[in-house]
Write a protein that holds these residues in place. Structure first.
Motif, PDB file in Angstrom:
ATOM      1  N   MET A 242       0.828  -1.207   0.000  1.00 59.03           N
ATOM      2  CA  MET A 242       0.000   0.000   0.000  1.00 59.03           C
ATOM      3  C   MET A 242       0.863   1.259   0.000  1.00 59.03           C
ATOM      4  O   MET A 242       0.554   2.226  -0.691  1.00 59.03           O
ATOM      5  CB  MET A 242      -0.937   0.026   1.211  1.00 59.03           C
ATOM      6  N   THR A 243       1.966   1.226   0.733  1.00 61.20           N
ATOM      7  CA  THR A 243       2.876   2.372   0.759  1.00 61.20           C
ATOM      8  C   THR A 243       3.484   2.589  -0.620  1.00 61.20           C
ATOM      9  O   THR A 243       3.517   3.719  -1.118  1.00 61.20           O
ATOM     10  CB  THR A 243       3.976   2.168   1.818  1.00 61.20           C
ATOM     11  N   ALA A 244       3.948   1.519  -1.247  1.00 60.35           N
ATOM     12  CA  ALA A 244       4.553   1.636  -2.578  1.00 60.35           C
ATOM     13  C   ALA A 244       3.536   2.130  -3.608  1.00 60.35           C
ATOM     14  O   ALA A 244       3.843   2.996  -4.431  1.00 60.35           O
ATOM     15  CB  ALA A 244       5.119   0.283  -3.012  1.00 60.35           C
ATOM     16  N   ALA A 245       2.322   1.611  -3.548  1.00 62.72           N
ATOM     17  CA  ALA A 245       1.293   2.035  -4.496  1.00 62.72           C
ATOM     18  C   ALA A 245       0.911   3.492  -4.274  1.00 62.72           C
ATOM     19  O   ALA A 245       0.703   4.241  -5.227  1.00 62.72           O
ATOM     20  CB  ALA A 245       0.067   1.131  -4.369  1.00 62.72           C
ATOM     21  N   ALA A 246       0.824   3.903  -3.023  1.00 61.79           N
ATOM     22  CA  ALA A 246       0.476   5.298  -2.719  1.00 61.79           C
ATOM     23  C   ALA A 246       1.570   6.246  -3.202  1.00 61.79           C
ATOM     24  O   ALA A 246       1.271   7.299  -3.764  1.00 61.79           O
ATOM     25  CB  ALA A 246       0.236   5.465  -1.226  1.00 61.79           C
ATOM     26  N   GLU A 247       2.817   5.849  -3.000  1.00 59.56           N
ATOM     27  CA  GLU A 247       3.926   6.683  -3.447  1.00 59.56           C
ATOM     28  C   GLU A 247       3.932   6.809  -4.968  1.00 59.56           C
ATOM     29  O   GLU A 247       4.268   7.852  -5.505  1.00 59.56           O
ATOM     30  CB  GLU A 247       5.250   6.119  -2.947  1.00 59.56           C
ATOM     31  N   ALA A 248       3.554   5.750  -5.654  1.00 62.18           N
ATOM     32  CA  ALA A 248       3.520   5.765  -7.112  1.00 62.18           C
ATOM     33  C   ALA A 248       2.210   6.333  -7.644  1.00 62.18           C
ATOM     34  O   ALA A 248       2.067   6.527  -8.844  1.00 62.18           O
ATOM     35  CB  ALA A 248       3.717   4.342  -7.644  1.00 62.18           C
ATOM     36  N   GLU A 249       1.262   6.591  -6.744  1.00 62.14           N
ATOM     37  CA  GLU A 249      -0.072   7.057  -7.116  1.00 62.14           C
ATOM     38  C   GLU A 249      -0.701   6.126  -8.159  1.00 62.14           C
ATOM     39  O   GLU A 249      -1.220   6.568  -9.175  1.00 62.14           O
ATOM     40  CB  GLU A 249      -0.017   8.498  -7.612  1.00 62.14           C
ATOM     41  N   ASP A 250      -0.665   4.839  -7.872  1.00 61.29           N
ATOM     42  CA  ASP A 250      -1.124   3.813  -8.799  1.00 61.29           C
ATOM     43  C   ASP A 250      -2.268   3.018  -8.186  1.00 61.29           C
ATOM     44  O   ASP A 250      -2.056   2.050  -7.460  1.00 61.29           O
ATOM     45  CB  ASP A 250       0.048   2.893  -9.149  1.00 61.29           C
TER      46      ASP A 250
END
Length: 87
Positions: free
Chosen positions: A62-70
């Motif tokens: 979730m952190t990685a997806a949020a950072e990538a706005e994906d």
């Protein structure tokens, strides 16, 4: 639902609040998250090690997806985690 999971979900929702995707919506993310939360509560009693593993995986994805706005990555991650819990 533990606090780490709540924070991850809140970050994901805040990041994707303006996104409009047909298959991956805030509602589908919320439904998938609730399903995972229920599963984690069951795992806490039966397999706490797996519960911790899945919680960590969920937080990281979730952190990685949020950072990538994906938003698609959020849905994909939630689907993968659901499958892992079911399998």
């Amino acid at each position: 639902m533990n606090n780490v999971l709540k924070i991850s979900v809140a970050v994901a929702f805040a990041t994707f609040a303006t996104g409009a995707y047909a298959e991956c919506t805030e509602e589908s993310i919320q439904a998938k998250t609730m399903e995972i939360s229920t599963g984690l509560q069951s795992l806490a009693a039966t397999n706490p090690e797996l519960m911790m593993e899945i919680t960590t995986e969920l937080q990281e994805s979730m952190t990685a997806a949020a950072e990538a706005e994906d938003i698609e990555a959020v849905c994909t991650s939630l689907d993968e985690i659901s499958a892992k819990m079911a399998g």
